[in-house]
Design a protein around this motif. Sequence first.
Motif, PDB file in Angstrom:
ATOM      1  N   HIS A   1       0.828  -1.209   0.000  1.00 32.00           N
ATOM      2  CA  HIS A   1       0.000   0.000   0.000  1.00 32.00           C
ATOM      3  C   HIS A   1       0.865   1.262   0.000  1.00 32.00           C
ATOM      4  CE1 HIS A   1      -3.718   2.210   0.661  1.00 32.00           C
ATOM      5  NE2 HIS A   1      -2.949   3.034   1.356  1.00 32.00           N
ATOM      6  N   ASP A   2       0.463   2.216  -0.800  1.00 28.16           N
ATOM      7  CA  ASP A   2       1.138   3.511  -0.856  1.00 28.16           C
ATOM      8  C   ASP A   2       0.520   4.429   0.185  1.00 28.16           C
ATOM      9  OD1 ASP A   2       2.239   5.940  -1.401  1.00 28.16           O
ATOM     10  OD2 ASP A   2       1.719   5.960  -3.527  1.00 28.16           O
ATOM     11  N   PHE A   3       1.316   4.923   1.132  1.00 30.11           N
ATOM     12  CA  PHE A   3       0.789   5.722   2.220  1.00 30.11           C
ATOM     13  C   PHE A   3       0.863   7.221   1.940  1.00 30.11           C
ATOM     14  CE2 PHE A   3       1.102   1.732   4.296  1.00 30.11           C
ATOM     15  CZ  PHE A   3       0.099   1.752   5.236  1.00 30.11           C
ATOM     16  N   SER A   4       0.867   7.609   0.670  1.00 28.29           N
ATOM     17  CA  SER A   4       0.825   9.036   0.346  1.00 28.29           C
ATOM     18  C   SER A   4      -0.468   9.632   0.899  1.00 28.29           C
ATOM     19  CB  SER A   4       0.883   9.237  -1.170  1.00 28.29           C
ATOM     20  OG  SER A   4       2.085   8.711  -1.678  1.00 28.29           O
TER      21      SER A   4
ATOM     22  N   LYS B   1     -15.255   1.976   9.932  1.00 31.94           N
ATOM     23  CA  LYS B   1     -13.824   1.659   9.925  1.00 31.94           C
ATOM     24  C   LYS B   1     -13.142   2.087   8.627  1.00 31.94           C
ATOM     25  CE  LYS B   1     -12.525  -2.035  13.115  1.00 31.94           C
ATOM     26  NZ  LYS B   1     -12.061  -3.437  13.190  1.00 31.94           N
ATOM     27  N   PRO B   2     -13.616   1.629   7.461  1.00 33.30           N
ATOM     28  CA  PRO B   2     -12.944   2.041   6.227  1.00 33.30           C
ATOM     29  C   PRO B   2     -13.036   3.536   5.971  1.00 33.30           C
ATOM     30  CG  PRO B   2     -14.955   0.817   5.733  1.00 33.30           C
ATOM     31  CD  PRO B   2     -14.709   0.670   7.190  1.00 33.30           C
ATOM     32  N   ALA B   3     -14.148   4.167   6.384  1.00 30.58           N
ATOM     33  CA  ALA B   3     -14.259   5.620   6.217  1.00 30.58           C
ATOM     34  C   ALA B   3     -13.221   6.340   7.062  1.00 30.58           C
ATOM     35  CB  ALA B   3     -15.668   6.084   6.590  1.00 30.58           C
ATOM     36  N   LEU B   4     -13.014   5.861   8.284  1.00 27.55           N
ATOM     37  CA  LEU B   4     -12.027   6.494   9.147  1.00 27.55           C
ATOM     38  C   LEU B   4     -10.607   6.282   8.628  1.00 27.55           C
ATOM     39  CD1 LEU B   4     -13.313   5.851  12.800  1.00 27.55           C
ATOM     40  CD2 LEU B   4     -13.405   7.954  11.462  1.00 27.55           C
ATOM     41  N   VAL B   5     -10.326   5.128   8.048  1.00 30.37           N
ATOM     42  CA  VAL B   5      -8.991   4.904   7.479  1.00 30.37           C
ATOM     43  C   VAL B   5      -8.711   5.937   6.392  1.00 30.37           C
ATOM     44  CG1 VAL B   5      -7.555   3.337   6.116  1.00 30.37           C
ATOM     45  CG2 VAL B   5      -8.881   2.458   8.023  1.00 30.37           C
ATOM     46  N   LEU B   6      -9.655   6.106   5.473  1.00 25.17           N
ATOM     47  CA  LEU B   6      -9.487   7.099   4.414  1.00 25.17           C
ATOM     48  C   LEU B   6      -9.412   8.512   4.992  1.00 25.17           C
ATOM     49  CD1 LEU B   6     -11.855   5.813   1.595  1.00 25.17           C
ATOM     50  CD2 LEU B   6      -9.376   5.971   1.511  1.00 25.17           C
ATOM     51  N   GLY B   7     -10.258   8.789   6.001  1.00 23.12           N
ATOM     52  CA  GLY B   7     -10.254  10.110   6.604  1.00 23.12           C
ATOM     53  C   GLY B   7      -8.940  10.431   7.289  1.00 23.12           C
ATOM     54  N   LEU B   8      -8.428   9.500   8.077  1.00 22.62           N
ATOM     55  CA  LEU B   8      -7.161   9.721   8.769  1.00 22.62           C
ATOM     56  C   LEU B   8      -6.018   9.896   7.783  1.00 22.62           C
ATOM     57  CD1 LEU B   8      -7.512   7.152  11.701  1.00 22.62           C
ATOM     58  CD2 LEU B   8      -7.508   9.642  11.896  1.00 22.62           C
ATOM     59  N   MET B   9      -6.046   9.148   6.687  1.00 20.78           N
ATOM     60  CA  MET B   9      -5.027   9.315   5.653  1.00 20.78           C
ATOM     61  C   MET B   9      -5.074  10.721   5.067  1.00 20.78           C
ATOM     62  SD  MET B   9      -4.971   5.857   3.393  1.00 20.78           S
ATOM     63  CE  MET B   9      -4.178   4.359   3.990  1.00 20.78           C
ATOM     64  N   ASN B  10      -6.265  11.184   4.770  1.00 18.69           N
ATOM     65  CA  ASN B  10      -6.408  12.461   4.076  1.00 18.69           C
ATOM     66  C   ASN B  10      -6.080  13.668   4.943  1.00 18.69           C
ATOM     67  OD1 ASN B  10      -7.707  12.442   1.122  1.00 18.69           O
ATOM     68  ND2 ASN B  10      -8.361  10.604   2.208  1.00 18.69           N
ATOM     69  N   VAL B  11      -6.166  13.510   6.272  1.00 18.02           N
ATOM     70  CA  VAL B  11      -5.774  14.615   7.143  1.00 18.02           C
ATOM     71  C   VAL B  11      -4.346  14.445   7.648  1.00 18.02           C
ATOM     72  CG1 VAL B  11      -8.148  15.081   7.859  1.00 18.02           C
ATOM     73  CG2 VAL B  11      -6.716  13.556   9.253  1.00 18.02           C
TER      74      VAL B  11
END
Length: 339
Positions: free
Chosen positions: A41-44, A80-90
């Motif tokens: 996974h790319d953590f950009s 859970k998946p929404a929070l993963v995307l959210g935490l990544m984006n912030v």
Amino acid sequence: MEQVFGFMILLVSSLCVYSKPPYTNALPQNISLTSESLDSHDFSVNDFSWAKGNLSCANLQKDCIDYLSLLPPSSLHLIKPALVLGLMNVGCLLEKQLYTDLLADKDTREIYELLTEQMKTSVHQPSIHLHKTQKHVRELEILTFNLHSLLPTALPELHQNCSGFHKKQNFFLNGLNMGAHKSVKEAKMYCKYLGSSCAGVSSHSGRYYTVARNGGYIMPQRGIKMWLHHCNAAYRIKRSSAPECISEKELCIHRVMEWIPVVNGWYNAGSAIYYATQGCSKIAEDRAVEAASDLGYDAVVAATGGATSVVSVGVGVAVKPAIKAGVKKAIDYFKSESQ
């Protein structure tokens, strides 16, 4: 309803300091998330760091983990998946171990992959055209039915007064079959005789079925007609000011996630399911309306209907196809907006 929710926000404003920047339609232009394995996974991170305001990443992560521990499986698969995307984006999900822990089970990971696909699909959508959903938001009967189906059994109905049937196109009423009939008139008469225990009539293969209210739920389905038995119920519903309906941590999380496209819609849908299971129907309805505005009405109906079916068969079951169907409907909604 808006006054109550506004009051709750004021209660936690001192704990969650937030300076709301002007919205600039700043959607991510280079989505790096893929459905590859966790190891590759790319953590950009997309730059929505301003969305968290003065809240530190450490506090936001802790709030998210604490909140997740309270959720039933029906909410976890969306939040859970929404929070993963959210935490990544912030910019607050830089540790691979936390990512792996949040997406440890296969079902949640599948939803996460669908959400990343939806984010890619909506990348060129600066805003949702609400004209497609505003008329549905005003017609909350179906969403309210699904949310009330999630009420805990400890909150029984006090009484119900029924006043006829509302015909709905392209929706299917599922649940315990209380009788099969040759005509819709005959089915309605029997449903009326049964009273509030009958949720309505659903058509299938040339027959008309009366469906029990207890355990019933509604799903979008093209070419299907249903007649919802309109009953005004008085439940022992917890007031929005009840301690169980006010979570400072959840409200802080919500005020961060509401800015992030795709994330905001599915976070709201998942939190609507959670609040409904707690008997906090007013907040649940508010979140469902927000989710419907972001994702499309049918998608949220599918998600809430799928959650109802998960609850009806017990805790610990695999995520139902209906919940995945809700996300897929949202993807189709975004695609249709771009045409």
